[in-house]
Design a protein around this motif. Structure first.
Motif, short mmCIF file in Angstrom:
data_model
loop_
_atom_site.label_atom_id
_atom_site.label_comp_id
_atom_site.label_asym_id
_atom_site.label_seq_id
_atom_site.Cartn_x
_atom_site.Cartn_y
_atom_site.Cartn_z
N LEU A 92 0.84 -1.20 0.00
CA LEU A 92 0.00 0.00 0.00
C LEU A 92 0.87 1.24 0.00
N ASN A 93 1.91 1.23 0.83
CA ASN A 93 2.79 2.38 0.91
C ASN A 93 3.48 2.64 -0.42
N ASN A 94 3.91 1.58 -1.09
CA ASN A 94 4.55 1.75 -2.40
C ASN A 94 3.59 2.38 -3.41
N TYR A 95 2.34 1.91 -3.40
CA TYR A 95 1.34 2.48 -4.30
C TYR A 95 1.08 3.95 -3.95
N TRP A 96 0.89 4.21 -2.67
CA TRP A 96 0.52 5.55 -2.22
C TRP A 96 1.62 6.56 -2.51
N TYR A 97 2.86 6.13 -2.36
CA TYR A 97 3.99 7.04 -2.54
C TYR A 97 4.43 7.10 -4.01
N ASN A 98 4.60 5.95 -4.63
CA ASN A 98 5.15 5.91 -5.98
C ASN A 98 4.13 6.25 -7.06
N ILE A 99 2.88 5.82 -6.88
CA ILE A 99 1.85 6.07 -7.89
C ILE A 99 1.11 7.37 -7.62
N GLN A 100 0.76 7.60 -6.36
CA GLN A 100 0.01 8.79 -6.01
C GLN A 100 0.90 9.98 -5.61
N GLY A 101 2.16 9.68 -5.30
CA GLY A 101 3.06 10.76 -4.89
C GLY A 101 2.74 11.32 -3.52
N LYS A 102 2.11 10.53 -2.67
CA LYS A 102 1.71 10.98 -1.35
C LYS A 102 2.71 10.50 -0.29
N ASP A 103 2.59 11.07 0.91
CA ASP A 103 3.46 10.69 2.01
C ASP A 103 3.27 9.23 2.39
N SER A 104 4.27 8.66 3.05
CA SER A 104 4.27 7.25 3.40
C SER A 104 3.09 6.86 4.29
N VAL A 105 2.62 5.64 4.10
CA VAL A 105 1.62 5.05 4.99
C VAL A 105 2.38 4.11 5.92
N SER A 106 2.64 4.56 7.12
CA SER A 106 3.51 3.81 8.03
C SER A 106 2.79 3.32 9.28
N GLN A 107 1.56 3.79 9.50
CA GLN A 107 0.84 3.46 10.74
C GLN A 107 -0.52 2.86 10.42
N ILE A 108 -0.92 1.88 11.21
CA ILE A 108 -2.21 1.24 10.95
C ILE A 108 -3.36 2.24 11.12
N GLU A 109 -3.15 3.27 11.95
CA GLU A 109 -4.20 4.26 12.19
C GLU A 109 -4.43 5.19 11.00
#
Length: 242
Positions: free
Chosen positions: A91-108
């Motif tokens: 998910l983090n790879n998609y969110w950062y690499n595809i969407q250019g958004k900050d990392s998803v690092s926390q379950i919250e």
């Protein structure tokens, strides 16, 4: 004569080193299997193994599902933290690499309803140990299809015991539980998760621990990504314990 004397001396020395009397053959007896019983609830069992389930326990609390694991009569196919981390990383790879958004690092950062929906896939109402489950052959499902079950959130799942071959003999080997998400049963399209440890029996259910090396939380990581993104990704929070 020397051969007999040497063999006798060897056996005496061997028994002495092993701390076992040569006259006592009790060490040949089968000591039996470890007890599958756990004196506590499913929730307490998971909490007792932070090496495997620390993040899973956090997900359960965050999703508001403590009562199910504490009081429900359930069979739980427990994904380990490794499976959760793998899906989070994708998910983090998609969110950062595809969407250019900050990392998803926390379950919250993922909405609790997403965690609840996906976690419920791993819960089957009532108790099922391996001996209760029919045979499954993934290449001969017409003959050995396992059995369909409905998960806690109403999804179609399939469960069966795979009989492995041994020494060229069909179905003569070890047996292993296979828990599957049904994409299309008519076309035998399943996403499989093998059980690594089965039949752990807390007071209120059964726990089967899934093999972590090849299982993504949510079975299909595209489902995890799609649901998480559709519900909305929150920014990272400070001072959050994972």
């Amino acid at each position: 004569m020397k051969l007999i004397t040497f063999r006798t001396l060897f056996l005496i020395a061997f028994c002495y080193l092993c701390g076992v009397s040569c006259q006592d053959k009790s060490y040949l007896d089968d000591g039996g299997k470890a007890s599958p019983q756990y004196n506590g609830t499913v929730m307490q069992f998971l909490e007792s193994r932070p090496d495997l389930f620390k993040k899973l326990v956090s997900v359960i609390h965050y999703a508001g599902m403590e009562n199910t694991f504490q009081n429900g009569n359930i069979t739980f196919f427990a994904p380990t933290d490794y499976s959760i981390n793998r899906s989070m990383q994708k998910l983090n790879n998609y969110w950062y690499n595809i969407q250019g958004k900050d990392s998803v690092s926390q379950i919250e950062q993922i909405k609790p309803e997403v965690w609840k929906d996906l976690l419920s896939m791993y819960i089957i109402p009532e108790k099922y140990v391996a001996k209760d489950i029919p045979q499954l052959d993934t290449v001969a499902m017409d003959a050995y299809p396992g059995q369909a079950y409905v998960s806690e959130n109403g999804r179609a799942m399939n469960l069966g015991v795979v009989y492995h071959d041994a020494n060229g003999v069909k179905y003569a080997g070890y047996r292993q539980l296979l828990f599957s998400y049904v994409n299309d049963f008519a076309n035998k399209d399943l996403t499989n998760a093998y059980v690594a440890t089965s039949d752990i029996q807390p007071n209120n259910g059964v726990v089967h621990v899934l093999r972590f090396i090849d299982h993504d939380f949510g079975f299909n990581n595209s489902m995890f990504i799609t649901k998480a993104v559709a519900a909305g990704i929150e920014p990272p929070k400070t001072n959050v314990n994972q």
